[in-house]
Scaffold this active site. Structure first.
Site, PDB file in Angstrom:
ATOM      1  N   ASN A  66       0.800  -1.227   0.000  1.00 31.08           N
ATOM      2  CA  ASN A  66       0.000   0.000   0.000  1.00 31.08           C
ATOM      3  C   ASN A  66       0.831   1.275   0.000  1.00 31.08           C
ATOM      4  OD1 ASN A  66      -1.526  -2.265   1.499  1.00 31.08           O
ATOM      5  ND2 ASN A  66      -3.158  -0.844   0.937  1.00 31.08           N
ATOM      6  N   VAL A  91       0.115   6.612  -1.208  1.00 28.08           N
ATOM      7  CA  VAL A  91      -0.488   5.800  -0.157  1.00 28.08           C
ATOM      8  C   VAL A  91      -1.845   5.307  -0.644  1.00 28.08           C
ATOM      9  CG1 VAL A  91      -1.348   5.744   2.219  1.00 28.08           C
ATOM     10  CG2 VAL A  91       0.677   7.110   1.653  1.00 28.08           C
ATOM     11  N   CYS A  92      -1.990   3.997  -0.777  1.00 28.20           N
ATOM     12  CA  CYS A  92      -3.243   3.410  -1.248  1.00 28.20           C
ATOM     13  C   CYS A  92      -4.064   2.944  -0.055  1.00 28.20           C
ATOM     14  CB  CYS A  92      -2.953   2.249  -2.193  1.00 28.20           C
ATOM     15  SG  CYS A  92      -2.287   2.763  -3.781  1.00 28.20           S
ATOM     16  N   LEU A  93      -5.200   3.596   0.142  1.00 27.87           N
ATOM     17  CA  LEU A  93      -6.044   3.311   1.299  1.00 27.87           C
ATOM     18  C   LEU A  93      -7.484   3.650   0.928  1.00 27.87           C
ATOM     19  CD1 LEU A  93      -5.569   2.443   4.337  1.00 27.87           C
ATOM     20  CD2 LEU A  93      -5.762   4.875   4.886  1.00 27.87           C
ATOM     21  N   TRP A 117      -7.804   3.508  -2.966  1.00 33.26           N
ATOM     22  CA  TRP A 117      -7.793   2.050  -3.003  1.00 33.26           C
ATOM     23  C   TRP A 117      -9.237   1.574  -3.035  1.00 33.26           C
ATOM     24  CZ3 TRP A 117      -3.690  -1.214  -3.430  1.00 33.26           C
ATOM     25  CH2 TRP A 117      -3.893  -2.568  -3.165  1.00 33.26           C
TER      26      TRP A 117
END
Length: 370
Positions: free
Chosen positions: A129, A136-138, A144
């Site tokens: 992530n 930042v993959c969230l 995300w």
């Protein structure tokens, strides 16, 4: 201020470093050139009556009152739209005792859109992530995929929730499984791959430690130095335990124990042992510079150096199964710590060259695993 790490309660920072603080120097922030008043947001960040400004001040109060012990945040006097957070890697994860910095920027229409978050990666990707470019993959940041209730909700979501999600869902015990598709074919094979991934993560975390000590983010120099002064010895002991196979990566010190729950030796990969071998002297030297207690490790390195094979004839120094340090790295470590002279007199060099010609070789061959 106390911090629970690896099953212990230890002093992390002195009382002068607040869990939430407001500072003046924002010069190295990743979003410094974002939200310029003329182009993007008018006076929404400086006008106390503006909806965005009020919401940000509310975020400040939430952070000040509710930050957990492993997260620290700084806001900025002249840029209320910016924050910087550091998350301390938790025990039981391959991130333990590491420091992970995130730069945050509020959009002009906050909270309609989530904040932007940039991970200060130093060019390394240590989580599915967290990208090397800082992305930042969230789900909570809408970067995300996720269910509707996992995405940003303007009426409920907060920066504190974002930080807690990164801490719990991203910097977790088995980050390998954060990648979609992992863990669907059979538990055993995926667990082995997860273990290998954790080895890589711990190496990258150690490299991040070294870079942070060389170039800490603005306003965090004392914090970084104090952290590794307090935790340096534990980190080095963990390196030793992982390299020897006495405990699985990420679990050193859990419940006050430095060994695995069983008598089985963990089969760490040769790649991992080689990486630890290379980093270990650098970590010892870096932690010693900030005042960490590394005396036992210095003495051990010195003893290993004295036991190294003679170099009067052609010698090949190979890596041992237990992750032994190569002769060249030991010599370099001794020089860094001032335990061995790095230079030689001109007469000594001449004498060595003459001796080498007599035995039919021009120089010593040292095989080093990088």
């Amino acid at each position: 201020m106390a911090l629970p790490v690896n099953g212990e309660i230890e002093e992390m920072v002195d009382s002068s470093f607040n869990r939430f603080d407001v500072v003046s120097d924002d010069s190295d922030h990743s979003y410094l050139n974002l939200n310029t008043p003329k182009k993007d947001c008018g006076d929404c960040f400086v006008n106390g009556n503006a909806r965005t400004h009020k919401k940000i001040m509310q975020e400040w109060r939430i952070l000040e009152k509710n930050l957990p012990e492993l997260i620290f945040v700084q806001a900025y006097e002249k840029r209320v739209d910016l924050l910087r957070a550091v998350i301390v890697g938790a025990a039981g994860t391959p991130y333990h005792d590491g420091l992970f910095f995130f730069d945050i920027a509020f959009p002009a229409d906050y909270p309609n859109r989530p904040p932007q978050v940039h991970y200060r990666s130093y060019g390394m990707r240590l989580n599915p992530n967290l990208y090397a470019n800082g992305r930042v993959c969230l789900s909570l940041l809408n970067t995300w995929a996720g269910k509707k209730n996992e995405k940003w909700n303007p009426s409920e979501s907060t920066v504190l929730q974002v930080l807690l999600s990164i801490q719990a869902l991203v910097l977790n015990e088995k980050p390998y499984f954060n990648e979609p598709g992992h863990g669907m074919l059979g538990r055993s094979i995926w667990e082995k791959r997860s273990q290998a991934y954790n080895e890589d993560v711990f190496i990258l975390s150690c490299k991040t430690m070294l870079l942070l000590l060389r170039r800490p983010p603005k306003n965090y120099g004392d914090f970084v130095a104090r952290h590794f002064r307090e935790r340096g010895d534990i980190i080095l002991r963990a390196c030793d335990a992982y390299r020897a196979g006495s405990v699985r990566v990420g679990y050193y010190g859990i419940h006050g124990s430095s060994s695995s729950s069983s008598s089985t030796i963990i089969d760490a990969s040769e790649k991992f042992k080689t990486s630890i071998e290379k980093l270990f002297p650098e970590l010892v030297a870096a932690f010693q510079r900030v005042g960490a207690s590394v005396g036992n490790f210095v003495e051990r390195l010195k003893a290993e150096s004295e036991k190294a094979p003679s170099s009067k004839a052609r010698v090949v120094v190979k890596k041992t199964r237990g992750g032994g340090l190569t002769k060249k790295l030991l010599r370099r470590m001794m020089e860094v710590l001032g335990l061995k002279k790095s230079g030689k007199s001109k007469a000594d060099m001449t004498k060595k060259k003459s001796s080498s010609r007599k035995v039919g070789t021009s120089r010593t061959a040292v095989e080093e695993t990088e």
